[in-house]
Design an enzyme around this catalytic site. Structure first.
Site, mmCIF file in Angstrom:
data_model
loop_
_atom_site.group_PDB
_atom_site.id
_atom_site.type_symbol
_atom_site.label_atom_id
_atom_site.label_comp_id
_atom_site.label_asym_id
_atom_site.label_seq_id
_atom_site.Cartn_x
_atom_site.Cartn_y
_atom_site.Cartn_z
ATOM 1 N N ARG A 154 -8.864 0.053 4.478
ATOM 2 C CA ARG A 154 -7.955 0.997 3.826
ATOM 3 C C ARG A 154 -6.669 0.294 3.382
ATOM 4 O O ARG A 154 -6.045 0.672 2.410
ATOM 5 C CB ARG A 154 -7.580 2.125 4.789
ATOM 6 C CG ARG A 154 -8.723 3.068 5.096
ATOM 7 C CD ARG A 154 -8.231 4.221 5.872
ATOM 8 N NE ARG A 154 -7.073 4.809 5.215
ATOM 9 C CZ ARG A 154 -6.304 5.719 5.774
ATOM 10 N NH1 ARG A 154 -6.554 6.146 7.002
ATOM 11 N NH2 ARG A 154 -5.282 6.228 5.119
ATOM 12 N N ARG A 211 -4.746 11.090 3.910
ATOM 13 C CA ARG A 211 -3.699 12.111 3.962
ATOM 14 C C ARG A 211 -2.575 11.809 2.972
ATOM 15 O O ARG A 211 -1.841 12.699 2.576
ATOM 16 C CB ARG A 211 -3.150 12.266 5.366
ATOM 17 C CG ARG A 211 -2.411 11.072 5.896
ATOM 18 C CD ARG A 211 -1.890 11.356 7.256
ATOM 19 N NE ARG A 211 -1.213 12.607 7.347
ATOM 20 C CZ ARG A 211 0.024 12.833 6.920
ATOM 21 N NH1 ARG A 211 0.673 11.872 6.330
ATOM 22 N NH2 ARG A 211 0.588 14.015 7.046
ATOM 23 N N LYS A 238 0.849 -1.209 0.000
ATOM 24 C CA LYS A 238 0.000 0.000 0.000
ATOM 25 C C LYS A 238 0.875 1.246 0.000
ATOM 26 O O LYS A 238 0.677 2.161 -0.791
ATOM 27 C CB LYS A 238 -0.874 0.010 1.246
ATOM 28 C CG LYS A 238 -1.532 1.363 1.548
ATOM 29 C CD LYS A 238 -2.450 1.330 2.742
ATOM 30 C CE LYS A 238 -1.795 1.709 4.023
ATOM 31 N NZ LYS A 238 -1.559 3.143 4.252
ATOM 32 N N ASN A 239 1.897 1.275 0.892
ATOM 33 C CA ASN A 239 2.674 2.505 1.078
ATOM 34 C C ASN A 239 3.721 2.719 0.009
ATOM 35 O O ASN A 239 4.486 3.686 0.065
ATOM 36 C CB ASN A 239 3.287 2.531 2.482
ATOM 37 C CG ASN A 239 2.207 2.704 3.534
ATOM 38 O OD1 ASN A 239 1.064 3.012 3.194
ATOM 39 N ND2 ASN A 239 2.544 2.452 4.778
ATOM 40 N N ASP A 270 5.508 20.061 7.824
ATOM 41 C CA ASP A 270 6.540 21.112 7.788
ATOM 42 C C ASP A 270 7.786 20.683 7.024
ATOM 43 O O ASP A 270 8.351 21.457 6.247
ATOM 44 C CB ASP A 270 6.890 21.550 9.200
ATOM 45 C CG ASP A 270 7.264 20.381 10.106
ATOM 46 O OD1 ASP A 270 6.563 19.349 10.043
ATOM 47 O OD2 ASP A 270 8.245 20.487 10.840
HETATM 48 C C1 EPZ Z 1 4.226 6.872 6.123
HETATM 49 O O1 EPZ Z 1 3.533 7.966 6.707
HETATM 50 C C2 EPZ Z 1 3.225 5.723 6.072
HETATM 51 N N1 EPZ Z 1 2.071 6.096 5.259
HETATM 52 C C3 EPZ Z 1 2.750 5.374 7.481
HETATM 53 O O2 EPZ Z 1 1.900 4.241 7.377
HETATM 54 C C4 EPZ Z 1 3.955 5.000 8.330
HETATM 55 O O3 EPZ Z 1 3.541 4.756 9.642
HETATM 56 C C5 EPZ Z 1 4.975 6.157 8.312
HETATM 57 O O4 EPZ Z 1 5.346 6.463 6.938
HETATM 58 C C6 EPZ Z 1 6.246 5.818 9.073
HETATM 59 O O5 EPZ Z 1 6.823 4.659 8.537
HETATM 60 C C7 EPZ Z 1 2.189 6.057 3.902
HETATM 61 O O6 EPZ Z 1 3.247 5.771 3.350
HETATM 62 C C8 EPZ Z 1 0.954 6.382 3.121
HETATM 63 P P1 EPZ Z 1 6.507 10.193 8.246
HETATM 64 P P2 EPZ Z 1 4.221 9.445 6.702
HETATM 65 O O7 EPZ Z 1 6.505 11.406 7.399
HETATM 66 O O8 EPZ Z 1 4.962 9.644 5.426
HETATM 67 C C9 EPZ Z 1 6.268 13.501 11.653
HETATM 68 C C10 EPZ Z 1 -0.019 2.941 7.707
HETATM 69 O O9 EPZ Z 1 -0.524 2.422 8.716
HETATM 70 N N2 EPZ Z 1 6.395 14.465 10.559
HETATM 71 O O10 EPZ Z 1 7.713 9.293 8.240
HETATM 72 O O11 EPZ Z 1 3.175 10.415 7.076
HETATM 73 C C11 EPZ Z 1 4.918 12.801 11.632
HETATM 74 O O12 EPZ Z 1 3.940 13.578 12.290
HETATM 75 C C12 EPZ Z 1 0.523 4.357 7.763
HETATM 76 O O13 EPZ Z 1 0.117 2.365 6.589
HETATM 77 C C13 EPZ Z 1 6.556 15.812 10.857
HETATM 78 O O14 EPZ Z 1 6.591 16.209 12.022
HETATM 79 O O15 EPZ Z 1 5.256 9.265 7.907
HETATM 80 C C14 EPZ Z 1 5.202 11.505 12.345
HETATM 81 O O16 EPZ Z 1 5.124 11.718 13.751
HETATM 82 C C15 EPZ Z 1 0.311 4.970 9.135
HETATM 83 N N3 EPZ Z 1 6.672 16.703 9.835
HETATM 84 C C16 EPZ Z 1 6.643 11.201 11.953
HETATM 85 O O17 EPZ Z 1 7.218 12.429 11.483
HETATM 86 C C17 EPZ Z 1 6.635 16.318 8.513
HETATM 87 O O18 EPZ Z 1 6.759 17.177 7.620
HETATM 88 C C18 EPZ Z 1 6.769 10.149 10.852
HETATM 89 O O19 EPZ Z 1 6.119 10.657 9.737
HETATM 90 C C19 EPZ Z 1 6.475 14.946 8.234
HETATM 91 C C20 EPZ Z 1 6.360 14.029 9.264
#
Ligand code: EPZ
Length: 422
Positions: free
Chosen positions: A403, A94, A24-25, A126
């Site tokens: 999902r 998202r 999916k991801n 951000d």
């Molecule tokens: C991806 O989300 C995955 N989703 C998530 O899978 C997965 O948990 C995550 O990566 C971590 O491996 C998809 O690929 C669609 P991040 P993403 O940016 O890209 C913070 C699932 O269950 N952050 O690595 O959103 C954020 O809030 C989903 O399949 C910022 O602060 O993850 C989080 O706490 C859930 N600012 C952390 O970093 C930013 O600009 C990790 O986020 C971006 C992220």
């Protein structure tokens, strides 16, 4: 209308083979990246899950044609004539923000709704915006929308160091950098297998990316009009779906095989499963798990890849809930991914949350109860708990599971689970 529920009775021993779908991801980002080239792209092992249907809708709203026949998805981007992704779609998923990089790359414009938070955390953007600004993108955020514009001179290469190895930020930056003049370096880049899958896909389109899978990704920009669509691409197997079923095998005995995933993508989860007392055998694209002795308490801490994946934390919490001894689970990625523990406690688990830590005292057996999924992986975790709980467990809020898991109930039933969806 009566809410659909999953009803699962505990006690069955599970064994057999579970086919794993495309990740999916990864596939969501490949779909978004197809925007870069005008023409028809085919992705051959696309999972039939609602997130894919929503991403398909996002592309259709932009003017593309999208068709999913079984697991074969074709996307024709010739007709793309918009760069706006509306709130009604982004609020559903998202990951729609994955179109930001491709849109600014191809059109120099993007108008994407802010996704807002979700059950597991604030999900800020951000790092996406700061990184793209270094490539020359200007942002104006108003009325819940991100408005991105690129100067007439186009995107320019930069040396970007991410504050955190964000998966989404790495992806948006990598895609946009493919269209920037010069060579971009992304430091502290995310290393997930899905990032490498996206980079390999982009290189087939004509991009020049290297270093994917390491913390330093280098992108030599090319003229955006030079990108060609990918005639046929098979995405990597879904390591999180596979890990979810491996936990089912560890809980309910096995031998259970997940077929269609690279075991290297699950190195640390497999090491943890052995620590719990499971026996693991691996081949090129399968993993077989079985367990004879009692589960042993094991500590888990989630980290960016190759660390332990946060997306398997709820599922592994179920193992700790019925293991002998005390386990400590530390969630370092999402600030609110312990909501799941409250539902597990309703099933008799003994869990104490202290900030980023969950202290889990294993109990003899969980007891079946009506529970509700708070997010995709929590929903799957509750079904897993039901597999070994005393009596019947009913799981609500199934849209979360749909999902990211294609045929979750059917796949569990096929290996012996006493489970129905009604
Ligand atoms: C991806 O989300 C995955 N989703 C998530 O899978 C997965 O948990 C995550 O990566 C971590 O491996 C998809 O690929 C669609 P991040 P993403 O940016 O890209 C913070 C699932 O269950 N952050 O690595 O959103 C954020 O809030 C989903 O399949 C910022 O602060 O993850 C989080 O706490 C859930 N600012 C952390 O970093 C930013 O600009 C990790 O986020 C971006 C992220």
């Amino acid at each position: 209308m009566q809410e659909e529920l999953i009803k699962v009775s505990g006690g069955a021993r599970l064994s057999g083979v579970v086919p794993i779908t495309g990740a999916k991801n990864s596939v969501l980002k490949l779909m978004a990246a197809s925007i870069l080239a005008s023409g028809a792209t085919t992705i051959t092992n696309t999972p039939a899950i609602s997130d894919v249907f929503i991403m398909g809708e996002v592309l259709k709203r932009l003017g593309a044609q999208v068709h999913l026949d079984g697991h074969v998805m074709t996307i024709d981007t010739t007709g793309i004539n918009s760069y706006e992704t509306p709130y009604d779609l982004v609020v559903q998923m998202r990951a729609s923000v994955a179109v930001l990089g491709p849109l600014v790359g191809r059109f120099g414009r993007a108008r994407v709704a802010m996704p807002g938070g979700c059950q597991i955390g604030s999900r800020k953007l951000d790092m996406h915006l700061l990184g793209l600004e270094e490539l020359g993108v200007s942002f104006e955020v108003s009325h819940g929308y991100i408005n991105a514009t690129v100067p007439k001179t186009g995107l320019k290469a930069a040396h970007v160091t991410l504050e955190f190895a964000s998966v989404g930020a790495t992806e948006n930056l990598m895609v946009a950098a493919c269209c920037a003049k010069g060579t971009t370096v992304i430091e502290n880049a995310a290393r997930e297998p899905e990032i490498s899958d996206l980079a390999n896909f982009l290189n087939l389109m004509g991009a020049r990316i290297s270093g994917q899978g390491t913390p330093v990704i280098t992108v030599e920009g090319v003229d955006p009009s030079s990108f060609v669509p990918v005639p046929s691409y098979s995405t990597v197997g879904d390591r999180i779906e596979a890990g979810t079923f491996l936990v089912a095998g560890a809980l309910a005995g096995g031998p259970l095989t997940v077929q269609g995933v690279n075991p290297e993508f699950l190195a640390l989860p497999l090491k943890k499963l052995k620590s719990f007392g499971a026996h693991i055998e691996t081949g090129e694209d399968f993993i077989t798990i079985s367990r004879e002795e009692p589960l042993k308490a094991t500590d888990i801490q989630t980290l960016p890849y190759p660390g332990f994946p946060t997306d398997l934390q709820p599922q592994f919490m179920v193992l700790t809930a019925v293991a002998q001894g005390t386990s400590v689970i530390t969630e370092n990625i999402f600030e609110n991914r312990f909501m799941f523990a409250d539902e597990l406690i309703r099933m008799g688990a003994n869990i104490r949350i202290e900030g980023h830590h969950a202290i889990v005292e294993g109990v003899e057996q969980l007891s079946g109860a009506p529970v509700r999924a708070s997010d995709l992986r929590a929903g799957a975790g509750l079904v897993l708990a039901g597999l070994v709980a005393d009596g019947e467990t009913t799981v609500g809020e199934l849209t979360h599971i749909d999902r990211g898991y294609e045929g979750f109930v059917d796949k569990l039933k096929a290996v012996g689970a006493q489970i129905e969806r009604a």
